[in-house]
Design a protein around this motif. Structure first.
Motif, PDB file in Angstrom:
ATOM      1  N   ASP A 119      26.221   4.630  35.147  1.00 21.98           N
ATOM      2  CA  ASP A 119      24.891   4.846  35.718  1.00 21.98           C
ATOM      3  C   ASP A 119      24.959   6.062  36.639  1.00 21.98           C
ATOM      4  O   ASP A 119      25.846   6.160  37.493  1.00 21.98           O
ATOM      5  N   GLY A 120      24.003   6.965  36.473  1.00 17.11           N
ATOM      6  CA  GLY A 120      24.022   8.161  37.306  1.00 17.11           C
ATOM      7  C   GLY A 120      22.724   8.928  37.218  1.00 17.11           C
ATOM      8  O   GLY A 120      21.768   8.507  36.540  1.00 17.11           O
ATOM      9  N   HIS A 121      22.683  10.054  37.900  1.00 16.50           N
ATOM     10  CA  HIS A 121      21.538  10.955  37.903  1.00 16.50           C
ATOM     11  C   HIS A 121      21.913  12.153  37.044  1.00 16.50           C
ATOM     12  O   HIS A 121      22.767  12.955  37.419  1.00 16.50           O
ATOM     13  N   TYR A 122      21.309  12.255  35.861  1.00 13.32           N
ATOM     14  CA  TYR A 122      21.723  13.233  34.858  1.00 13.32           C
ATOM     15  C   TYR A 122      20.588  14.187  34.500  1.00 13.32           C
ATOM     16  O   TYR A 122      19.440  13.745  34.305  1.00 13.32           O
ATOM     17  N   HIS A 123      20.908  15.472  34.339  1.00  5.62           N
ATOM     18  CA  HIS A 123      19.994  16.361  33.622  1.00  5.62           C
ATOM     19  C   HIS A 123      20.070  15.971  32.155  1.00  5.62           C
ATOM     20  O   HIS A 123      21.109  15.524  31.659  1.00  5.62           O
ATOM     21  N   ILE A 124      18.989  16.145  31.415  1.00  2.00           N
ATOM     22  CA  ILE A 124      18.950  15.698  30.020  1.00  2.00           C
ATOM     23  C   ILE A 124      20.066  16.314  29.196  1.00  2.00           C
ATOM     24  O   ILE A 124      20.657  15.652  28.331  1.00  2.00           O
ATOM     25  N   ASP A 125      20.413  17.572  29.454  1.00  2.00           N
ATOM     26  CA  ASP A 125      21.498  18.210  28.691  1.00  2.00           C
ATOM     27  C   ASP A 125      22.822  17.506  28.945  1.00  2.00           C
ATOM     28  O   ASP A 125      23.610  17.273  28.016  1.00  2.00           O
ATOM     29  N   VAL A 126      23.078  17.175  30.199  1.00  5.29           N
ATOM     30  CA  VAL A 126      24.325  16.486  30.551  1.00  5.29           C
ATOM     31  C   VAL A 126      24.352  15.089  29.944  1.00  5.29           C
ATOM     32  O   VAL A 126      25.385  14.635  29.426  1.00  5.29           O
TER      33      VAL A 126
END
Length: 246
Positions: free
Chosen positions: A139-146
């Motif tokens: 679970d994390g805060h991701y940019h869509i590319d990442v």
């Protein structure tokens, strides 16, 4: 074991009563922003309809995040108060794991995500093992590319070919997801909202915690924390310390 579970993590308010993994009743309120006004009456309605009082509940459960900062605090503060006053068990459940619980497909990567704006998502990847969603992409805060790169890496390293996206805002990334070139689908309308009954099911095997140690999992610093850090020059601290400082 009677479990009362709550989710105020999103604009979808949900309260449920479980008997172990069996969902006795679940009440939901969609697209409302006043959880603080509606949560207690919804709990009271469920208890009265089942001839119960708060003291009859064995365990309280709540979505601890990610999600709305204000919303999370409403739900968490409520169950902490109940558990502390009544000396009952309380557990916190990942919002994303609860979303993933709505998908029971085997040999499938379940990507649970909440729109965090500007092509960013609170997200995590899960696979069903022993009838339980196991977290395989943290679970994390991701940019869509990442996020999509993490999905592709997982698929390349594991014998799983199918992906299901559940939650909010992921459909608008369909062009990018197509370019990622894997077999995927989206959850149904029902799967894409957070159900407290599923939180209750996950709570059966979750480890109870001290109510005072039950804290939100924001997965991203609040703007207030960032401003506080800039003003004081002090390092970021655990949520409980930060609240005391403010």
């Amino acid at each position: 074991m009677k479990i009362l579970s709550v989710s105020t993590a999103t604009n979808h308010l949900s309260v449920a009563l479980n008997n172990d993994e069996e969902i006795i009743v679940e009440k939901n309120e969609q697209d409302e922003r006043n959880h603080s006004e509606h949560l207690d009456p919804m709990i009271d309605e469920i208890l009265k309809a089942n001839n119960l009082k708060l003291k009859d509940i064995d365990r309280f459960a709540v979505a601890i995040g990610p999600g709305s900062y204000t919303g999370l605090r409403i739900g968490i503060t409520t169950v902490k108060m109940f558990a502390s006053i009544l000396n009952k068990e309380v557990v916190g459940i990942s919002t994303l794991q609860a979303l993933a619980e709505s998908v029971k497909d085997e040999n499938t990567l379940i990507v649970a995500g909440l729109d965090a704006r500007n092509d960013n998502y609170f997200a995590g990847g899960y696979v069903n093992k022993n009838n339980m969603p196991e977290n395989v992409i943290p679970d994390g805060h991701y940019h869509i590319d990442v996020l999509l790169n993490a999905v592709k890496d997982y698929l390349a390293e594991n014998d799983i070919k199918k992906v299901i996206f559940v939650g909010s805002g992921l459909e608008k990334q369909d062009d990018l997801i197509k370019e990622a070139d894997f077999d995927y689908s989206y959850g149904t309308d029902d799967q894409n909202v957070l159900h407290s009954g599923l939180i209750g099911k996950l709570a059966v095997s979750a480890e109870p915690v001290d109510p005072d140690k039950l804290l939100p999992r924001y997965l991203r610093r609040t703007q207030a924390e960032v401003d506080w850090h800039k003003k004081t020059g002090k390092p970021f601290e655990p949520d409980s310390n930060y609240v005391e400082e403010v």
